[in-house]
Design an enzyme around this catalytic site. Sequence first.
Site, PDB file in Angstrom:
ATOM      1  N   THR A 193       0.808  -1.219   0.000  1.00  0.00           N
ATOM      2  CA  THR A 193       0.000   0.000   0.000  1.00  0.00           C
ATOM      3  C   THR A 193       0.843   1.272   0.000  1.00  0.00           C
ATOM      4  OG1 THR A 193      -0.122   0.034   2.431  1.00  0.00           O
ATOM      5  CG2 THR A 193      -1.866  -1.156   1.242  1.00  0.00           C
TER       6      THR A 193
ATOM      7  N   ARG B  32      -6.814  -4.053   8.219  1.00  0.00           N
ATOM      8  CA  ARG B  32      -6.494  -5.470   8.095  1.00  0.00           C
ATOM      9  C   ARG B  32      -4.988  -5.694   8.241  1.00  0.00           C
ATOM     10  NH1 ARG B  32      -7.931  -9.247   2.802  1.00  0.00           N
ATOM     11  NH2 ARG B  32      -6.946 -11.174   3.564  1.00  0.00           N
TER      12      ARG B  32
ATOM     13  N   CYS C 263       2.042   2.688   9.461  1.00  0.00           N
ATOM     14  CA  CYS C 263       0.996   2.727  10.478  1.00  0.00           C
ATOM     15  C   CYS C 263       1.594   2.578  11.873  1.00  0.00           C
ATOM     16  CB  CYS C 263      -0.002   1.581  10.276  1.00  0.00           C
ATOM     17  SG  CYS C 263      -0.784   1.527   8.659  1.00  0.00           S
TER      18      CYS C 263
ATOM     19  N   CYS D 259      -0.531   6.681   7.306  1.00  0.00           N
ATOM     20  CA  CYS D 259      -1.884   6.126   7.201  1.00  0.00           C
ATOM     21  C   CYS D 259      -2.905   7.179   7.638  1.00  0.00           C
ATOM     22  CB  CYS D 259      -1.985   4.881   8.094  1.00  0.00           C
ATOM     23  SG  CYS D 259      -3.641   4.167   8.193  1.00  0.00           S
TER      24      CYS D 259
ATOM     25  N   ARG E 297       4.059   6.768   3.133  1.00  0.00           N
ATOM     26  CA  ARG E 297       3.250   7.900   3.588  1.00  0.00           C
ATOM     27  C   ARG E 297       2.421   7.488   4.802  1.00  0.00           C
ATOM     28  NH1 ARG E 297       0.676   5.690  -0.847  1.00  0.00           N
ATOM     29  NH2 ARG E 297      -1.554   5.236  -0.582  1.00  0.00           N
TER      30      ARG E 297
ATOM     31  N   ASP F  70      15.074  13.096  51.730  1.00  0.00           N
ATOM     32  CA  ASP F  70      13.803  13.819  51.606  1.00  0.00           C
ATOM     33  C   ASP F  70      12.877  13.439  52.760  1.00  0.00           C
ATOM     34  OD1 ASP F  70      12.031  15.375  49.439  1.00  0.00           O
ATOM     35  OD2 ASP F  70      10.805  13.811  50.355  1.00  0.00           O
TER      36      ASP F  70
ATOM     37  N   CYS G  10      -3.004  -0.085  14.461  1.00  0.00           N
ATOM     38  CA  CYS G  10      -3.896   0.330  13.370  1.00  0.00           C
ATOM     39  C   CYS G  10      -5.024  -0.687  13.186  1.00  0.00           C
ATOM     40  CB  CYS G  10      -3.105   0.465  12.070  1.00  0.00           C
ATOM     41  SG  CYS G  10      -4.115   1.038  10.677  1.00  0.00           S
TER      42      CYS G  10
END
Length: 508
Positions: A49, A60, A53, A84, A82, A459, A57
């Site tokens: 694709t 699928r 992602c 998602c 790029r 402390d 995500c």
Amino acid sequence: MLAAVTELLEGRDQGRDQGRGLDPERCYRAVASRDARFDGWFFTAVHTTGIYCRPSCPARTPLPGNVEFHPTAAGAQAAGFRACRRCRPEAVPGSPEWDVRADVVARAVRLVADGEVERSGVSGLAAALGYSERQLHRLVVGELGVGPLALARAQRAQTARVLLETTDLPVADIAFAAGFTSVRQFNDTVREVFATTPTDLRGSRSRAGRGPSGWLTLRLAARAPFSAEEVLLFLGGHAVPGLEEWHGTTFSRVLDLPHGPAVVRLSPGADGTSVTARLHLTELRDLGTAVARCRHLLDLDADPTAVDDVLAADPALTRLVRAAPGRRVPTHPDAAEAAVRAVLGQHVSLAGARTFTARVLTAAGTPLPEPVGTLTHAFPRPAALVEADLAAVGLTGKRRATVHALAAALGTGAVDLGPGADRAEAGRALLALPGIGPWTVALVALRGLGDPDVWLPGDLALRRALAALGSSDADAATRWRPWRSYAVLHLWAMSAPALFTRHPEDSP
């Protein structure tokens, strides 16, 4: 979670993906289970694709042979993938690895997030770390697969997206505000990273989250479990008049940013795992720096499951951790401010520390052009503190000398407390100053530098809590590594519950 992450990163010795320390088989198991705990630890790039992602995500799950894994979004972008549009991987919390680690690559990543490349270039980044450009590039590429410039480019793209979605500014103004040197470079980057044009990206925005004129409204994501109410309540309990304010559910403060002061209002997000930030900036180009400092302030990039797994395994802390899962360590947006406030808070109550700090703020702080509510000043810069007459503030002679010595050392660079500071060296430099001892150094590391593994020796609040648990300071100093800072917050909550839990009768 700690065991799972350790297993994930053990691929450094057992076979890497893209040569950068990730085990493909273990990463794929995290993706197949859509485990949101790994969001930000790595990114999944899908060859079929061309997108990348977050591990969780909802799309699928791709076949194992069709994916590769990257430790940063910048690495995935540099490889030609790029973002998602469905899971928006660029908006996940940052990897907690960079806050935990103290090596030069982690310091470089923290400086890039703070905007050092935009302000000083890669040469300035390298100089800040004490390396040549070539050495730094080799180290960063060797671990992350891309250099500092690619990391900065990914940050610019995300800043541009935020401005496109939350303002009506002209596209050209957004391009330069995000750090791009030309509109053409801006357009090309948006197309490469988001597979759309700036105009289309702006057209898809939701106007519901937009703030009043001059204000930007952002969602700051966190890993669950997370209680924004507790973190903000703690900060509100320490609020200094003029610098910070607390209104029941919203904590506001002035940020001293590179190109002018800003005001941020922080409130719990509607989804329960985020903080809503409303920002008013002098210069829009400071947006990336402002977001990084707000995330640091709220400890939003922490991995709470990893922390809780270690601390809850100790019977002394089991009940405390189960009562407040995902507890964070609130810090200051600037470690130099944290150091000065730590000195002002020595040997006085919390109320006394707030009073002294408010007086110093009035005497040496930078006034806002116009007050915003009760907010009037940015915290004093080192040069102003060196010149300030602190006798009128009510500090003792020794305390004045300590503040002046600290401010002078910060101004000359003898003490470096910036985002890329070497934590160990910073501690040694602070200890060399008059009036600063181990407790102050530890507090600066805890609430200034964001070191997750700090113990505060001596402390008083911790001693009271330890006594109730049948433990001792000497025992606790090494007992809860590598997450001692979080153990400190749990024990402080035992001693001062009002700073962590709102009383049912308190009005919002």
